[in-house]
Design an enzyme around this catalytic site. Structure first.
Site, PDB file in Angstrom:
ATOM      1  N   ALA A  43       0.830  -1.204   0.000  1.00  0.00           N
ATOM      2  CA  ALA A  43       0.000   0.000   0.000  1.00  0.00           C
ATOM      3  C   ALA A  43       0.868   1.258   0.000  1.00  0.00           C
ATOM      4  CB  ALA A  43      -0.936  -0.006   1.206  1.00  0.00           C
ATOM      5  N   GLU A 140       5.817  -9.101   1.848  1.00  0.00           N
ATOM      6  CA  GLU A 140       4.863  -9.278   2.947  1.00  0.00           C
ATOM      7  C   GLU A 140       3.654 -10.072   2.448  1.00  0.00           C
ATOM      8  OE1 GLU A 140       5.855  -5.486   5.814  1.00  0.00           O
ATOM      9  OE2 GLU A 140       4.336  -5.178   4.276  1.00  0.00           O
ATOM     10  N   ASN A 184      18.092  -3.796   0.491  1.00  0.00           N
ATOM     11  CA  ASN A 184      19.114  -3.029   1.205  1.00  0.00           C
ATOM     12  C   ASN A 184      20.293  -3.985   1.431  1.00  0.00           C
ATOM     13  OD1 ASN A 184      18.494  -4.628   3.468  1.00  0.00           O
ATOM     14  ND2 ASN A 184      17.159  -3.062   4.371  1.00  0.00           N
ATOM     15  N   GLY A 213      20.609   3.319   2.434  1.00  0.00           N
ATOM     16  CA  GLY A 213      20.055   4.347   3.324  1.00  0.00           C
ATOM     17  C   GLY A 213      20.531   5.737   2.943  1.00  0.00           C
ATOM     18  N   THR A 239      10.454   5.263   8.485  1.00  0.00           N
ATOM     19  CA  THR A 239       9.510   4.221   8.053  1.00  0.00           C
ATOM     20  C   THR A 239       8.949   4.578   6.675  1.00  0.00           C
ATOM     21  OG1 THR A 239       8.831   4.126  10.370  1.00  0.00           O
ATOM     22  CG2 THR A 239       7.519   2.845   8.813  1.00  0.00           C
ATOM     23  N   ASP A 243       9.935   2.240   0.633  1.00  0.00           N
ATOM     24  CA  ASP A 243       8.747   2.123  -0.227  1.00  0.00           C
ATOM     25  C   ASP A 243       8.658   3.316  -1.182  1.00  0.00           C
ATOM     26  OD1 ASP A 243       8.030  -0.228   1.052  1.00  0.00           O
ATOM     27  OD2 ASP A 243       6.954   0.867   2.625  1.00  0.00           O
ATOM     28  N   ASN A 267      15.860   8.772  -5.095  1.00  0.00           N
ATOM     29  CA  ASN A 267      16.567   9.249  -3.898  1.00  0.00           C
ATOM     30  C   ASN A 267      15.941  10.539  -3.371  1.00  0.00           C
ATOM     31  OD1 ASN A 267      18.483   7.237  -3.722  1.00  0.00           O
ATOM     32  ND2 ASN A 267      20.068   8.388  -4.808  1.00  0.00           N
ATOM     33  N   SER A 273      10.398  11.850   1.974  1.00  0.00           N
ATOM     34  CA  SER A 273       9.444  11.056   2.753  1.00  0.00           C
ATOM     35  C   SER A 273       9.831  10.955   4.230  1.00  0.00           C
ATOM     36  CB  SER A 273       9.294   9.654   2.150  1.00  0.00           C
ATOM     37  OG  SER A 273      10.399   8.848   2.485  1.00  0.00           O
TER      38      SER A 273
HETATM   39  O1  RIB Z   1       8.131  -0.420   4.695  1.00  0.00           O
HETATM   40  C1  RIB Z   1       7.444   0.146   5.766  1.00  0.00           C
HETATM   41  C2  RIB Z   1       6.280  -0.682   6.142  1.00  0.00           C
HETATM   42  O2  RIB Z   1       6.746  -1.924   6.598  1.00  0.00           O
HETATM   43  C3  RIB Z   1       5.442  -0.101   7.254  1.00  0.00           C
HETATM   44  O3  RIB Z   1       4.407   0.721   6.798  1.00  0.00           O
HETATM   45  C4  RIB Z   1       4.933  -1.321   7.979  1.00  0.00           C
HETATM   46  O4  RIB Z   1       3.645  -1.654   7.587  1.00  0.00           O
HETATM   47  C5  RIB Z   1       5.931  -2.407   7.626  1.00  0.00           C
HETATM   48  O5  RIB Z   1       5.318  -3.499   7.132  1.00  0.00           O
HETATM   49 NA    NA Z   2       7.515   9.388   6.585  1.00  0.00          NA
END
Ligand code: RIB
Ligand code: NA
Length: 295
Positions: A43, A140, A184, A213, A239, A243, A267, A273
């Site tokens: 998502a 996931e 990574n 990173g 976090t 993504d 980048n 973000s």
């Molecule tokens: O990549 C970050 C995500 O990984 C978070 O939003 C969390 O849901 C984890 O699964």
């Molecule tokens: Na953020």
């Protein structure tokens, strides 16, 4: 033209606690705050790509519960097509239990409904997948789903961007069939089972993109190893940075930008973000990235 991207992956609710430090085994500490925010790698990537201007279709599953509704509403509010986000009744929505500590975050993911993103479910979306410029997936969802998706992408001739996170081993077939792999350093170590990463990079030129990173991203362009440096910013929450990187890279490459340009774009997006709280907080719009690149 807007690139059409399908994201096959997880959608979850992130339960985020901020705490000066994480508890040791058997210990209780008092934290500072608690928030629930939409997350899940799939998502997050879908939302990030939509904010960057792609035509995004999410293929995923949520529970038939209040988190599931919030997850769906959030995808829609961000312009993601949710025709293939299925509510299931026998599993709860996926959750991620995050401790944002001063040193670093730690996360426990409970996949829940994300386990219903099966190979058969992906096949149901085949008519949609065939018309895409790029397909993105992460880890996931079940391992068989990643394998089947790699095979399908080979058959229909749509490039696959696999973000092998969280870390697990993968059959060689998946590594061969993916167009782009974005681990990574830790994930790359597991993927290539201790092989020297410089060797892995030169074995997979223009495919293996190892994210480091704040340092940037490393790849081999066929002539030599390249490091595309990142941008330094004031970090609020890392976090979802990975993504955002994946979504931005995928959007740019699907638009036909060069490898180098796409990685710089990615980048810049990822660096923006991390300036906002939560996986999707701080994920930039197209304009914000372009302004950032022009600075
Ligand atoms: O990549 C970050 C995500 O990984 C978070 O939003 C969390 O849901 C984890 O699964
Ligand atoms: Na953020």
């Amino acid at each position: 033209k807007k690139p059409k991207i399908a994201v096959i992956g997880s959608s979850s609710m992130d339960l985020v606690v901020t705490s000066k430090r994480r508890p040791l085994a058997g210990e209780t500490v008092l934290g500072e705050s608690f928030e629930t925010v939409p997350g899940g790698k799939g998502a997050n990537q879908a939302v990030a790509a939509a904010r960057l201007g792609a035509d995004v279709h999410m293929i995923g599953c949520v529970g038939d519960d209040s988190y599931g509704n919030e997850i769906l509403e959030n995808l829609k509010a961000n312009g993601v097509n949710t025709g293939y986000v299925k509510p299931v009744t026998h599993q709860k929505s996926g959750t991620a239990h995050i401790i944002l500590a001063e040193e670093d975050n730690s996360i426990v993911v409970v996949k829940g409904a994300n386990d219903c993103v099966t190979p058969d479910y992906v096949k149901e979306a085949l008519p949609l997948l065939k018309g895409c410029d790029l397909i993105m997936i992460q880890q996931e969802v079940p391992e068989e789903t990643v394998l089947e998706t790699a095979r399908l992408c080979g058959e229909i001739g749509v490039p696959l961007l696999l973000n092998p996170a969280p870390a697990r081993e993968l059959p060689d077939e998946v590594i061969e069939k993916a167009a782009y792999l974005t681990p990574n350093e830790h994930e790359a170590g597991i993927l290539f089972k201790g092989l020297d990463l410089s060797k892995a990079l030169s074995d997979y030129p223009d495919k293996l993109l190892i994210t480091e990173g704040a340092a940037g991203v490393r790849y081999h362009d066929g002539n030599g190893e390249q490091l595309i440096p990142s941008f330094s910013v004031k970090v609020v929450d890392t976090t979802g940075a990975g993504d955002t990187f994946n979504a931005a890279f995928g959007t740019a490459i699907a638009e036909g930008q060069s490898m180098k340009e796409s990685l710089r774009f990615a980048n810049r997006a990822a660096s923006l973000s991390v300036t906002g709280f939560g996986a999707q907080g701080g994920m930039p719009t197209r304009d914000e990235v372009e302004r950032g690149l022009a600075e």
